[in-house]
Design an enzyme around this catalytic site. Structure first.
Site, PDB file in Angstrom:
ATOM      1  N   THR A  97      20.757  41.453  42.470  1.00 10.31           N
ATOM      2  CA  THR A  97      19.651  42.396  42.335  1.00 10.31           C
ATOM      3  C   THR A  97      20.172  43.767  42.718  1.00 10.31           C
ATOM      4  O   THR A  97      20.971  43.887  43.654  1.00 10.31           O
ATOM      5  CB  THR A  97      18.462  42.009  43.242  1.00 10.31           C
ATOM      6  OG1 THR A  97      17.607  43.140  43.431  1.00 10.31           O
ATOM      7  CG2 THR A  97      18.940  41.541  44.600  1.00 10.31           C
ATOM      8  N   ASN A  98      19.733  44.783  42.020  1.00  6.02           N
ATOM      9  CA  ASN A  98      20.189  46.148  42.319  1.00  6.02           C
ATOM     10  C   ASN A  98      19.605  46.671  43.622  1.00  6.02           C
ATOM     11  O   ASN A  98      20.314  47.193  44.479  1.00  6.02           O
ATOM     12  CB  ASN A  98      19.822  47.093  41.170  1.00  6.02           C
ATOM     13  CG  ASN A  98      20.720  46.952  39.971  1.00  6.02           C
ATOM     14  OD1 ASN A  98      21.731  47.621  39.838  1.00  6.02           O
ATOM     15  ND2 ASN A  98      20.351  46.043  39.060  1.00  6.02           N
ATOM     16  N   THR A  99      18.293  46.532  43.787  1.00  9.79           N
ATOM     17  CA  THR A  99      17.622  47.138  44.932  1.00  9.79           C
ATOM     18  C   THR A  99      18.183  46.639  46.261  1.00  9.79           C
ATOM     19  O   THR A  99      18.328  47.411  47.220  1.00  9.79           O
ATOM     20  CB  THR A  99      16.107  46.869  44.867  1.00  9.79           C
ATOM     21  OG1 THR A  99      15.566  47.474  43.687  1.00  9.79           O
ATOM     22  CG2 THR A  99      15.395  47.431  46.084  1.00  9.79           C
ATOM     23  N   MET A 121      15.718  37.178  43.408  1.00 11.01           N
ATOM     24  CA  MET A 121      14.980  38.453  43.552  1.00 11.01           C
ATOM     25  C   MET A 121      15.038  39.277  42.262  1.00 11.01           C
ATOM     26  O   MET A 121      15.636  40.340  42.252  1.00 11.01           O
ATOM     27  CB  MET A 121      15.548  39.229  44.749  1.00 11.01           C
ATOM     28  CG  MET A 121      15.457  38.462  46.053  1.00 11.01           C
ATOM     29  SD  MET A 121      16.413  39.218  47.390  1.00 11.01           S
ATOM     30  CE  MET A 121      18.087  38.687  46.979  1.00 11.01           C
ATOM     31  N   CYS A 162      18.090  47.617  37.169  1.00  7.87           N
ATOM     32  CA  CYS A 162      17.337  46.471  37.664  1.00  7.87           C
ATOM     33  C   CYS A 162      17.813  45.293  36.832  1.00  7.87           C
ATOM     34  O   CYS A 162      17.906  45.404  35.596  1.00  7.87           O
ATOM     35  CB  CYS A 162      15.832  46.676  37.505  1.00  7.87           C
ATOM     36  SG  CYS A 162      14.874  45.186  37.818  1.00  7.87           S
ATOM     37  N   THR A 163      18.123  44.187  37.479  1.00  8.03           N
ATOM     38  CA  THR A 163      18.759  43.085  36.751  1.00  8.03           C
ATOM     39  C   THR A 163      17.827  42.400  35.763  1.00  8.03           C
ATOM     40  O   THR A 163      18.290  41.595  34.952  1.00  8.03           O
ATOM     41  CB  THR A 163      19.319  42.046  37.740  1.00  8.03           C
ATOM     42  OG1 THR A 163      18.290  41.653  38.670  1.00  8.03           O
ATOM     43  CG2 THR A 163      20.505  42.621  38.511  1.00  8.03           C
ATOM     44  N   GLU A 164      16.520  42.717  35.804  1.00 11.72           N
ATOM     45  CA  GLU A 164      15.596  42.132  34.823  1.00 11.72           C
ATOM     46  C   GLU A 164      15.401  42.988  33.579  1.00 11.72           C
ATOM     47  O   GLU A 164      14.854  42.503  32.583  1.00 11.72           O
ATOM     48  CB  GLU A 164      14.217  41.882  35.458  1.00 11.72           C
ATOM     49  CG  GLU A 164      14.132  40.699  36.388  1.00 11.72           C
ATOM     50  CD  GLU A 164      14.595  41.039  37.786  1.00 11.72           C
ATOM     51  OE1 GLU A 164      14.926  40.115  38.541  1.00 11.72           O
ATOM     52  OE2 GLU A 164      14.628  42.237  38.130  1.00 11.72           O
TER      53      GLU A 164
END
Length: 232
Positions: A83-85, A10, A197-199
Site C-alpha cells: 500500500t502506498n499510504t 490495506m 494508490c495500489t487500487e
C-alpha cells in the site's frame, strides 16, 4: 531465491494483485513450476482505516509494526508494504524489525527517471497526495516535480479509493472523473501520472488515459522480483 515479506490487507483487493503478479513473475523468469517464496501478514483493514480517518496514526502504526514482526518471524529477507499510504511508516518498520523495506516511491521514481521524466502528476489517498512522506520523497530524494489535483479533486480521488475501489467496486462515472483530473494535470505539464494508490490500477489503465501511467503496484512488484531473484 530470497523470501519476500508482504504486509498487506490495506486493502486486500490490491494485495491479491501483489500475490498473483509476484508468482506470475517468478514463473515467467524461472520457468517450470517455480513460484515466489512469500511470507504474508494481512491486517484487518477496518480498524486501521477508522484510526486513519480519526488521525490516530499511532494506532495505525501499532497494527503495522505487529504485522511486520510477524513477517520477520516468518523468515522474510525484505519487506514489501502493499500500500502506498502506509509507507508513511517505512522507516519505523525497518528500524523496529530489522527487515529492509523495499520502498514503493523509490521503485516508481527510478522508473520515471529512467524514462526521462521530470514532471509527474500524483493520484492517491489524501494522505499520500498531501503529506510529505510521499510527495517529499519524490521531490527531495529523486528530484521530480510533483503535481497534485486541487482540494475538491483530491477529495474526490480519496473518496473513490475508500468507498469504491477498496470494496472492489469499479464505477464508470468515477473512471471518467479520474480521466478528467489526469487531463488537467497534462495541461499543467505532467509527463505521466503516478497511480499512488495500489487500487487505482483497478479503475484506470493506459487504454483510457491521455498520459502514461506509472502503476505503483506493478512497479513495486517488478522491484521485488528483481530483489528476490538477485544473487547479491
Amino acid at each position: 531465491m530470497k523470501t519476500i515479506g508482504i504486509l498487506g490487507g490495506m486493502s486486500w483487493e490490491s494485495t491479491l494483485l501483489y500475490y498473483k503478479w509476484l508468482n506470475e513473475g517468478v514463473r515467467e523468469r524461472l520457468g517450470g513450476l517455480n513460484s515466489a517464496r512469500i511470507v504474508m501478514h494481512s491486517v484487518n483493514f477496518h480498524p486501521v482505516e477508522e484510526a486513519m480517518a480519526a488521525g490516530d496514526w499511532e494506532t495505525v502504526a501499532s497494527h503495522l509494526v505487529d504485522g511486520a514482526h510477524s513477517v520477520r518471524k516468518g523468515g522474510a529477507d525484505f519487506l514489501v508494504i502493499a500500500t502506498n499510504t502506509m509507507h508513511k511508516f517505512a522507516e519505523r518498520l525497518e528500524a523496529e524489525t530489522g527487515v529492509p523495506v523495499l520502498h514503493i516511491v523509490d521503485a516508481t521514481a527510478e522508473y520515471a527517471k529512467a524514462m526521462g521524466m521530470h514532471t509527474v502528476g500524483l493520484l492517491g489517498t489524501a494522505f499520500t497526495m498531501e503529506q510529505d512522506f510521499y510527495k517529499g520523497r519524490l521531490e527531495q530524494k529523486h528530484g521530480l516535480k510533483v503535481l497534485t489535483p486541487d482540494t475538491s479533486d483530491r477529495s474526490l480521488v480519496h473518496k473513490v479509493i475508500f468507498k469504491e475501489l477498496c470494496c472492489g467496486q469499479v464505477c464508470t462515472n468515477s473512471r471518467e472523473e479520474y480521466i478528467r483530473i489526469i487531463n488537467g494535470m497534462e495541461q499543467q505539464g505532467a509527463q505521466a501520472v503516478i497511480l499512488g494508490c495500489t487500487e487505482i490500477c483497478i479503475l484506470v489503465d493506459s487504454g483510457c488515459s491521455p498520459l502514461p501511467l506509472l502503476d505503483t503496484t506493478h512497479l513495486h512488484v517488478q522491484a521485488a522480483l528483481n530483489r528476490a531473484l538477485s544473487e547479491g
